[in-house]
Design an enzyme around this catalytic site. Structure first.
Site: not given
Length: 459
Positions: A50-52, A54-55, A57-58, A73, A164
């Protein structure tokens, strides 16, 4: 002889039976079951991506023993700039006593990856801002502000600065959950201890520091290369509050040939925009807040109660009731399948941790501000609410089921046909290009937005 053979056969059958039981009941971290289901630890089944970023993905996940959805994660163990374990340590440092923090259920290896399992939350403030036509009323902003001042005070009380601030990192709870009205703070990949754990003293003031944070919201002193402290988190919050009230900030959309020049322009515009002009046509308390936090000394502890009182007094004077009736209440809120929001156009940057795609020193084309469809994560439909198809049609999950997902209780790793965690659960985890480590082993924003074509959504 026959008796000896029978004993041998019995031992073989017993050994085989025990092996089968162990295979079923005890799964090593990051292994697949006989049905090809990828597991993190003994409890958590890994689902669709459901996400990605540089480090890593999710992934959407599911606790097989409680039947609850979670966010997983993943980060390659061999990452040259590992941050997941540090983020996990910060979550543990924060503890579970503070309101508005996601629960962390597990950290451990998953094959060639480290995995952190988190509570699955609802949409972010940026998603909800889009849903509300990119403007929040004063009442909603004040309810957000009062809560986030408490969140930041708690983070600071644990000797951490956040670094952040952005709407994508503040999430409401999931629909139907008792915490759905609570604003949560997530993603501590850029956090830093501002108190030395050995000397118990405040970190020293330094200059010529690299940019860390999100350019749209970061403090003026951060643009000037000054070491961040508690004051900078609060100033960034103030910029975000005005973003919600105004719909945009004066330093958005600036053009430049390089990213470095663009960040310079953003900083210059912030310095040259009077607080009175930024807060024009809004209550004086908004300007008072920004004046206060910008005057704080580097080492000074902010008076959080004074700032909260500033907003609560305004809230009461306006005759508002703190009933959590946010602007998005009553609107068709999609049900998120991810608790860690993916990056928006106002991407976080850090030059003291690694060479990043948005690092000012890199000569690359500037990205245009992302559209609302790019900013949103992947969604499922919540059919119990009246849905606005013009809003939802272009934002459905890639593996949508056309309605609520019915989940059958399962503790054996078998997949229900309607279970979203079954979609691509054994798909390979794609590692992204490594980045050069410059200084600290921290990452900037963990996830990038991924545009999904309509054709891909219906696969």
């Amino acid at each position: 002889m026959d008796h000896s053979n029978r004993e041998k056969d019995d031992r073989q059958r017993t050994t085989k039976t025990m092996a089968q039981r162990n295979t079923h009941c005890s799964r090593p971290s990051g292994t697949s079951t006989s049905s090809g289901v990828l597991m993190v630890g003994p409890n958590f089944r890994v689902g669709k991506k459901i996400g990605c970023g540089n480090f890593g993905e999710l992934r959407l996940g599911k606790n097989l023993y409680t039947n609850e959805y979670v966010a997983i994660k993943l980060e390659p163990i061999k990452s040259r700039a590992p941050q997941l374990h540090l983020e996990y340590r910060f979550y543990k440092q924060l503890g579970s006593a503070g309101e508005g923090l996601p629960q962390v259920y597990y950290f451990g290896p998953c094959g060639k990856y480290n995995a952190m399992v988190l509570e699955l939350l609802g949409p972010s403030l940026e998603d909800l801002f889009d849903l509300c036509d990119r403007t929040f009323t004063l009442k909603t902003v004040l309810m957000i502000a009062i809560q986030l001042l408490s969140r930041m005070e708690y983070v600071h009380s644990k000797n951490l600065i956040y670094r952040d601030v952005k709407p994508e990192n503040f999430l409401i709870g999931r629909q139907g959950n008792k915490k759905e009205h609570v604003i949560h703070i997530i993603d501590f990949g850029l956090a830093k201890e501002y108190v030395d754990p050995e000397t118990k003293k405040h970190i020293p003031y330094r200059e010529h520091k690299s940019l860390t944070g999100t350019a749209r919201y970061m403090s003026i002193n951060t643009h000037l290369g000054k070491e961040q402290s508690r004051r900078d988190d609060l100033e960034a919050l103030g910029h975000m509050f005005m973003y919600f009230l105004r719909g945009s900030l004066p330093w958005q959309g600036l053009k430049a040939d390089t990213l470095k020049e663009r960040y310079q322009k953003i900083g210059d515009t912030k310095r040259n925009t009077p607080i009175e002009a930024l807060c024009e046509n809004f209550p004086e308390e908004m300007a008072t807040y920004l004046r206060y936090v910008r005057r704080l000394d580097f080492f000074e502890k902010p008076d959080y109660e004074y700032l909260r009182t500033l907003f609560t007094d305004l809230f009461e004077r306006k005759g508002y009731t703190f009933d959590y009736a946010y602007d998005w209440v009553g609107r068709p809120i999609p049900t998120p399948v991810g608790s860690v929001h993916v990056d928006s156009g106002a991407s976080a940057i850090t030059r003291e941790s690694h060479t990043h795609r948005d690092r000012p020193s890199q000569q690359q084309p500037l990205r245009n501000q992302t559209t609302s469809s790019e900013r949103r994560g992947e969604w499922e439909i919540q059919p119990s609410r009246q849905t606005n198809t013009s809003y939802l049609t272009s934002h459905l999950a890639a593996d949508r089921h056309g309605g609520s997902v019915q989940v059958v209780s399962s503790t054996n790793g078998e997949l229900n046909v309607d279970d979203p965690t079954g979609a691509h659960s054994n798909a390979p985890i794609t590692a992204h290009a490594e980045v050069e480590v410059v200084e600290e082993a921290k990452c900037c924003c963990f996830f990038k937005r991924k545009r999904k074509k309509t054709a891909q959504r219906h696969k």
